[in-house]
Motif scaffolding. Structure first.
Motif, short mmCIF file in Angstrom:
data_model
loop_
_atom_site.label_atom_id
_atom_site.label_comp_id
_atom_site.label_asym_id
_atom_site.label_seq_id
_atom_site.Cartn_x
_atom_site.Cartn_y
_atom_site.Cartn_z
N ILE A 88 58.68 -41.01 26.46
CA ILE A 88 58.71 -39.97 27.49
C ILE A 88 60.14 -39.49 27.66
O ILE A 88 61.06 -40.31 27.79
CB ILE A 88 58.17 -40.49 28.83
N ALA A 89 60.31 -38.20 27.67
CA ALA A 89 61.65 -37.62 27.84
C ALA A 89 62.28 -38.12 29.14
O ALA A 89 61.60 -38.31 30.15
CB ALA A 89 61.58 -36.10 27.84
N ARG A 90 63.57 -38.30 29.12
CA ARG A 90 64.29 -38.81 30.29
C ARG A 90 64.18 -37.89 31.50
O ARG A 90 64.29 -38.33 32.63
CB ARG A 90 65.75 -39.04 29.94
N ASN A 91 63.99 -36.61 31.26
CA ASN A 91 63.92 -35.66 32.38
C ASN A 91 62.48 -35.27 32.73
O ASN A 91 62.26 -34.29 33.43
CB ASN A 91 64.74 -34.41 32.07
N ALA A 92 61.50 -36.03 32.24
CA ALA A 92 60.09 -35.72 32.51
C ALA A 92 59.69 -36.13 33.92
O ALA A 92 60.20 -37.10 34.47
CB ALA A 92 59.20 -36.42 31.49
N ALA A 93 58.76 -35.39 34.49
CA ALA A 93 58.19 -35.71 35.80
C ALA A 93 56.67 -35.71 35.67
O ALA A 93 56.11 -35.00 34.83
CB ALA A 93 58.63 -34.70 36.84
N LEU A 94 56.02 -36.51 36.48
CA LEU A 94 54.56 -36.49 36.56
C LEU A 94 54.18 -35.49 37.64
O LEU A 94 54.69 -35.55 38.77
CB LEU A 94 54.03 -37.87 36.93
N VAL A 102 57.81 -37.93 40.71
CA VAL A 102 56.43 -37.45 40.81
C VAL A 102 56.43 -36.25 41.74
O VAL A 102 57.05 -36.28 42.82
CB VAL A 102 55.49 -38.54 41.36
N VAL A 103 55.74 -35.20 41.34
CA VAL A 103 55.60 -33.98 42.14
C VAL A 103 54.14 -33.86 42.53
O VAL A 103 53.25 -33.96 41.68
CB VAL A 103 56.05 -32.74 41.34
N PHE A 104 53.87 -33.65 43.82
CA PHE A 104 52.50 -33.49 44.32
C PHE A 104 52.27 -32.05 44.71
O PHE A 104 53.05 -31.47 45.46
CB PHE A 104 52.29 -34.40 45.54
N VAL A 105 51.17 -31.49 44.21
CA VAL A 105 50.84 -30.08 44.46
C VAL A 105 49.40 -30.04 44.98
O VAL A 105 48.53 -30.74 44.47
CB VAL A 105 50.94 -29.26 43.16
N ARG A 106 49.17 -29.21 45.97
CA ARG A 106 47.79 -29.04 46.44
C ARG A 106 47.48 -27.56 46.58
O ARG A 106 48.36 -26.72 46.79
CB ARG A 106 47.56 -29.78 47.74
#
Length: 81
Positions: free
Chosen positions: A3-9, A50-54
């Motif tokens: 996983i890339a170092r700058n990746a986010a879930l 981690v980014v949460f979107v609704r």
């Protein structure tokens, strides 16, 4: 897994309103919640962002409209935010 170092879930639309069978019909992915929870645990244990979107629906009858109970994240997501 590399996983890339700058990746986010990015966790998208894991809201209580999607459980309303009368509105959406029967779910076709019963293991999705367990899989999302496992991903969140692994990602957060690794200290990754981690980014949460609704979805905030503008339809008056939608279970996803702001202010409705269904607009909130499912309990297992809320615990991990």
């Amino acid at each position: 897994m590399d996983i890339a170092r700058n990746a986010a879930l990015v966790v998208v639309d894991v809201q209580r309103g999607f459980e309303e069978v009368g509105f959406w019909g029967t779910r076709n992915h019963p293991a999705a919640d367990d899989n999302i929870a496992a991903l969140l645990d692994a990602w957060q244990s690794a200290g990754r962002p981690v980014v949460f979107v609704r979805h905030d629906s503008v339809s008056p009858g939608s279970p996803l409209r702001p202010g409705s109970e269904g607009n909130g994240f499912k309990e297992y997501v809320e615990r991990r935010r």
